[in-house]
Design a protein around this motif. Structure first.
Motif, PDB file in Angstrom:
ATOM      1  N   LYS A 142       2.005  22.582  -8.316  1.00 49.95           N
ATOM      2  CA  LYS A 142       1.249  21.309  -7.550  1.00 49.95           C
ATOM      3  C   LYS A 142       1.437  20.007  -8.578  1.00 49.95           C
ATOM      4  O   LYS A 142       0.924  20.110  -9.877  1.00 49.95           O
ATOM      5  N   ILE A 143       1.986  18.970  -7.982  1.00 51.38           N
ATOM      6  CA  ILE A 143       1.847  17.831  -8.590  1.00 51.38           C
ATOM      7  C   ILE A 143       0.432  17.175  -8.847  1.00 51.38           C
ATOM      8  O   ILE A 143       0.017  16.824  -7.131  1.00 51.38           O
ATOM      9  N   ILE A 144      -0.197  16.965  -9.545  1.00 50.23           N
ATOM     10  CA  ILE A 144      -1.750  16.396  -9.593  1.00 50.23           C
ATOM     11  C   ILE A 144      -1.797  15.053 -10.107  1.00 50.23           C
ATOM     12  O   ILE A 144      -3.020  14.339  -9.969  1.00 50.23           O
ATOM     13  N   GLY A 145      -0.595  14.448 -10.452  1.00 47.68           N
ATOM     14  CA  GLY A 145      -0.820  12.945 -11.051  1.00 47.68           C
ATOM     15  C   GLY A 145       0.702  12.825 -11.923  1.00 47.68           C
ATOM     16  O   GLY A 145       1.500  13.407 -11.520  1.00 47.68           O
TER      17      GLY A 145
ATOM     18  N   PRO B  70      -2.457   9.924  -0.749  1.00 45.24           N
ATOM     19  CA  PRO B  70      -1.165   9.313  -1.085  1.00 45.24           C
ATOM     20  C   PRO B  70      -0.153  10.027  -1.229  1.00 45.24           C
ATOM     21  O   PRO B  70      -0.347  11.232  -1.708  1.00 45.24           O
ATOM     22  N   ILE B  71       1.165   9.834  -0.635  1.00 45.79           N
ATOM     23  CA  ILE B  71       2.249  10.506  -1.037  1.00 45.79           C
ATOM     24  C   ILE B  71       2.673  10.583  -2.422  1.00 45.79           C
ATOM     25  O   ILE B  71       2.375   9.577  -3.127  1.00 45.79           O
ATOM     26  N   ILE B  72       3.335  11.396  -2.889  1.00 45.12           N
ATOM     27  CA  ILE B  72       4.019  11.475  -4.471  1.00 45.12           C
ATOM     28  C   ILE B  72       5.197  10.579  -4.378  1.00 45.12           C
ATOM     29  O   ILE B  72       6.216  10.596  -3.683  1.00 45.12           O
ATOM     30  N   LEU B  73       4.984   9.676  -5.454  1.00 48.42           N
ATOM     31  CA  LEU B  73       5.978   8.633  -5.481  1.00 48.42           C
ATOM     32  C   LEU B  73       6.938   9.192  -6.374  1.00 48.42           C
ATOM     33  O   LEU B  73       7.000  10.316  -7.098  1.00 48.42           O
TER      34      LEU B  73
ATOM     35  N   ARG C 294      -3.272   8.399 -21.208  1.00 49.25           N
ATOM     36  CA  ARG C 294      -3.813   9.164 -20.200  1.00 49.25           C
ATOM     37  C   ARG C 294      -2.879   9.519 -18.983  1.00 49.25           C
ATOM     38  O   ARG C 294      -1.963   8.683 -18.747  1.00 49.25           O
ATOM     39  N   PHE C 295      -3.383  10.600 -18.288  1.00 46.63           N
ATOM     40  CA  PHE C 295      -2.416  10.774 -17.109  1.00 46.63           C
ATOM     41  C   PHE C 295      -3.176  10.129 -15.883  1.00 46.63           C
ATOM     42  O   PHE C 295      -4.654  10.052 -15.839  1.00 46.63           O
ATOM     43  N   VAL C 296      -2.495   9.773 -14.784  1.00 48.72           N
ATOM     44  CA  VAL C 296      -2.996   9.193 -13.656  1.00 48.72           C
ATOM     45  C   VAL C 296      -3.211  10.214 -12.504  1.00 48.72           C
ATOM     46  O   VAL C 296      -1.971  10.519 -12.083  1.00 48.72           O
ATOM     47  N   PRO C 297      -4.195  10.360 -12.148  1.00 52.54           N
ATOM     48  CA  PRO C 297      -4.260  11.326 -10.850  1.00 52.54           C
ATOM     49  C   PRO C 297      -3.675  10.620  -9.514  1.00 52.54           C
ATOM     50  O   PRO C 297      -3.921   9.369  -9.308  1.00 52.54           O
ATOM     51  N   TYR C 298      -2.822  11.350  -8.792  1.00 54.45           N
ATOM     52  CA  TYR C 298      -2.162  10.752  -7.778  1.00 54.45           C
ATOM     53  C   TYR C 298      -2.922  10.239  -6.848  1.00 54.45           C
ATOM     54  O   TYR C 298      -2.920   9.080  -6.087  1.00 54.45           O
ATOM     55  N   GLU C 299      -4.483  10.536  -6.588  1.00 58.82           N
ATOM     56  CA  GLU C 299      -5.409  10.038  -5.664  1.00 58.82           C
ATOM     57  C   GLU C 299      -5.756   8.463  -6.020  1.00 58.82           C
ATOM     58  O   GLU C 299      -6.128   7.669  -5.295  1.00 58.82           O
ATOM     59  N   GLN C 300      -5.497   8.215  -7.451  1.00 53.10           N
ATOM     60  CA  GLN C 300      -5.968   6.712  -7.805  1.00 53.10           C
ATOM     61  C   GLN C 300      -4.541   5.800  -7.909  1.00 53.10           C
ATOM     62  O   GLN C 300      -4.968   4.545  -8.032  1.00 53.10           O
ATOM     63  N   VAL C 301      -3.538   6.254  -7.516  1.00 58.36           N
ATOM     64  CA  VAL C 301      -2.526   5.258  -6.916  1.00 58.36           C
ATOM     65  C   VAL C 301      -2.819   4.665  -5.658  1.00 58.36           C
ATOM     66  O   VAL C 301      -2.751   5.529  -4.740  1.00 58.36           O
TER      67      VAL C 301
ATOM     68  N   LYS D 248       0.850  -1.157   0.204  1.00 57.35           N
ATOM     69  CA  LYS D 248      -0.220   0.090  -0.151  1.00 57.35           C
ATOM     70  C   LYS D 248       1.009   1.259  -0.027  1.00 57.35           C
ATOM     71  O   LYS D 248       1.958   1.454   0.758  1.00 57.35           O
ATOM     72  N   VAL D 249       0.501   2.238  -0.662  1.00 59.44           N
ATOM     73  CA  VAL D 249       1.075   3.290  -0.717  1.00 59.44           C
ATOM     74  C   VAL D 249       1.018   4.324   0.592  1.00 59.44           C
ATOM     75  O   VAL D 249      -0.087   4.130   1.055  1.00 59.44           O
ATOM     76  N   ASP D 250       1.933   4.829   0.822  1.00 58.00           N
ATOM     77  CA  ASP D 250       1.809   5.551   2.397  1.00 58.00           C
ATOM     78  C   ASP D 250       1.117   6.857   2.082  1.00 58.00           C
ATOM     79  O   ASP D 250       0.915   7.301   0.944  1.00 58.00           O
ATOM     80  N   ARG D 251       0.352   7.245   3.263  1.00 51.65           N
ATOM     81  CA  ARG D 251      -0.291   8.575   3.067  1.00 51.65           C
ATOM     82  C   ARG D 251       0.031   9.437   3.928  1.00 51.65           C
ATOM     83  O   ARG D 251       0.615   9.241   5.112  1.00 51.65           O
ATOM     84  N   ASP D 252      -0.358  10.825   3.716  1.00 50.22           N
ATOM     85  CA  ASP D 252       0.261  11.840   4.538  1.00 50.22           C
ATOM     86  C   ASP D 252      -0.967  12.324   5.706  1.00 50.22           C
ATOM     87  O   ASP D 252      -2.006  11.388   6.006  1.00 50.22           O
ATOM     88  N   GLU D 253      -0.752  13.279   6.325  1.00 50.38           N
ATOM     89  CA  GLU D 253      -1.632  13.562   7.456  1.00 50.38           C
ATOM     90  C   GLU D 253      -3.113  14.009   7.159  1.00 50.38           C
ATOM     91  O   GLU D 253      -4.150  13.639   7.978  1.00 50.38           O
ATOM     92  N   ASN D 254      -3.322  14.296   5.840  1.00 53.17           N
ATOM     93  CA  ASN D 254      -4.647  14.348   5.300  1.00 53.17           C
ATOM     94  C   ASN D 254      -5.526  13.194   4.528  1.00 53.17           C
ATOM     95  O   ASN D 254      -6.407  13.242   4.064  1.00 53.17           O
TER      96      ASN D 254
END
Length: 284
Positions: A166-169, A92-95, A202-209, A83-89
Motif C-alpha cells: 500500500k502506498i501511504i505517502g 485523495p488519489i495517488i499522484l 520527512r515523508f508526506v502522508p498522501y492524505e496531506q496532499v 485541487k487533487v481528485d478524490r476517490d469514492e471514499n
C-alpha cells in the motif's frame, strides 16, 4: 459680434476641460477602488494558514516563499494550483512520480505548527508484508526508474512478492539542487553521490496532499501579496487610499450642497428684488 463669439468659445473650452477633468477623476477613483478590492480579496482568500479540513484550503493561487523550487518557479512568484481528485471514499488519489504536489507539512519541532509546501514527488513511501513482518520504505521503488505511477508501483511490488502492499505517502524534493553540488554548479560533481540526500527529510502522508501545481505562474506577484499581508503595509496600501478617497468625495458633496444652496438663495433674492421686496443694497 466677434467679441460675443470669443466669449462663447472660451466658455465652451472651459466646459470641455471641466468634463475631461471629471472623467479623469472618476476613472482614477474607480481604479483605486477596484485595485483595493482585488488585493483585499486575494489576501482574504489566501491567508496562509492551515485549516483543520484540508479540503477547504485554497490552492487556486499561492505566493512562493522560498527558493527551494528555483528553476521551476522563483521566490516571489504567484503559482496556480488545482485541487487533487478524490476517490469514492473521499481520499485523495495517488499522484504520479514527477508531479509537483501542494501539501500540508507538520513541523515536528512544533506540534501545533503547520504550513503549506510545494515540492516535486520523487518517490512513493509504502508499507507491505514480507514473511509475516510489516515493513515500510521507499528506496526499492525509488531505485527502479520504471516505477512512475500507482499502477507500476503495485506491479513492481507484486514482482517482489510483497503482500498487502500500500502506498501511504511520498518522498518529495525541491527542484533547486545547486546546494547539493560543489560550487553550486548543478551539472557539476555531487557533494554526496547518494541521490537519497536530494530528498526532503520527512515523508508526506498522501492524505496531506491537497493539490497540484498546474504549471501556471505570475512572476513577482506573489511577493507583492506577501508584502501587503503585513498589517502595516495593508494599512498603507489599502486603507489609506480608501480613507483619502472617502474624504475627497465627502468634500465634493459638501461643495455641491453649498453650490446648490447658494444658487437657491440667489434665485430667491432675485425674485424678491424683481417683486420690489428687496432694496438694491439688500439685493447686492
Amino acid at each position: 459680434e466677434p467679441g460675443a463669439i470669443s466669449v462663447c468659445t472660451s466658455k465652451f473650452k472651459k466646459k470641455e476641460k471641466s468634463n475631461l477633468r471629471l472623467w479623469i477623476e472618476n476613472i482614477v477613483q474607480v481604479l483605486i477602488v477596484v485595485g483595493c478590492i482585488v488585493f483585499s480579496i486575494l489576501i482574504l482568500a489566501n491567508p496562509g494558514g492551515v485549516q483543520k479540513d484540508y479540503t477547504k484550503i485554497n490552492v487556486s493561487y499561492m505566493p512562493v516563499l522560498s527558493e527551494s523550487m528555483s528553476g521551476t518557479f522563483e521566490k516571489g512568484d504567484l503559482i496556480f494550483g488545482e485541487k487533487v481528485d478524490r476517490d469514492e471514499n473521499g481520499d485523495p488519489i495517488i499522484l504520479d512520480i514527477g508531479e509537483v504536489a501542494i501539501f500540508v507539512v507538520n513541523d515536528p519541532t512544533q506540534s501545533e505548527y503547520q504550513y503549506i509546501n510545494t515540492h516535486r514527488i520523487a518517490a512513493y513511501y509504502y508499507e507491505y508484508f514480507t514473511e509475516g513482518t510489516k515493513k515500510y520504505g521507499y528506496s526499492d521503488l525509488f531505485e527502479n526508474k520504471n516505477v512512475i505511477d500507482e499502477k507500476s508501483a503495485y506491479e513492481y511490488a507484486a514482482s517482489l512478492g510483497w503482500t498487502s502492499f500500500k502506498i501511504i505517502g511520498y518522498r518529495t524534493t525541491g527542484d533547486n539542487k545547486a546546494i547539493y553540488y560543489k560550487d553550486g554548479n548543478i551539472n557539476g560533481e555531487l557533494i554526496n553521490e547518494n541521490n537519497f540526500d536530494l530528498l526532503d527529510d520527512r515523508f508526506v502522508p498522501y492524505e496531506q496532499v491537497i493539490g497540484t501545481w498546474n504549471g501556471k505562474k505570475l512572476s513577482g506577484v506573489g511577493g507583492v501579496i506577501t508584502w501587503i499581508q503585513d498589517p502595516a503595509h495593508f494599512f498603507i496600501v489599502i486603507l489609506v487610499p480608501l480613507i483619502l478617497l472617502f474624504g475627497y468625495n465627502v468634500w465634493i458633496v459638501i461643495q455641491y450642497v453649498i453650490e446648490v444652496t447658494t444658487g437657491k438663495a440667489r434665485k430667491l433674492a432675485l425674485e424678491e428684488a424683481k417683486s420690489g421686496g428687496l432694496s438694491l443694497e439688500d439685493e447686492e
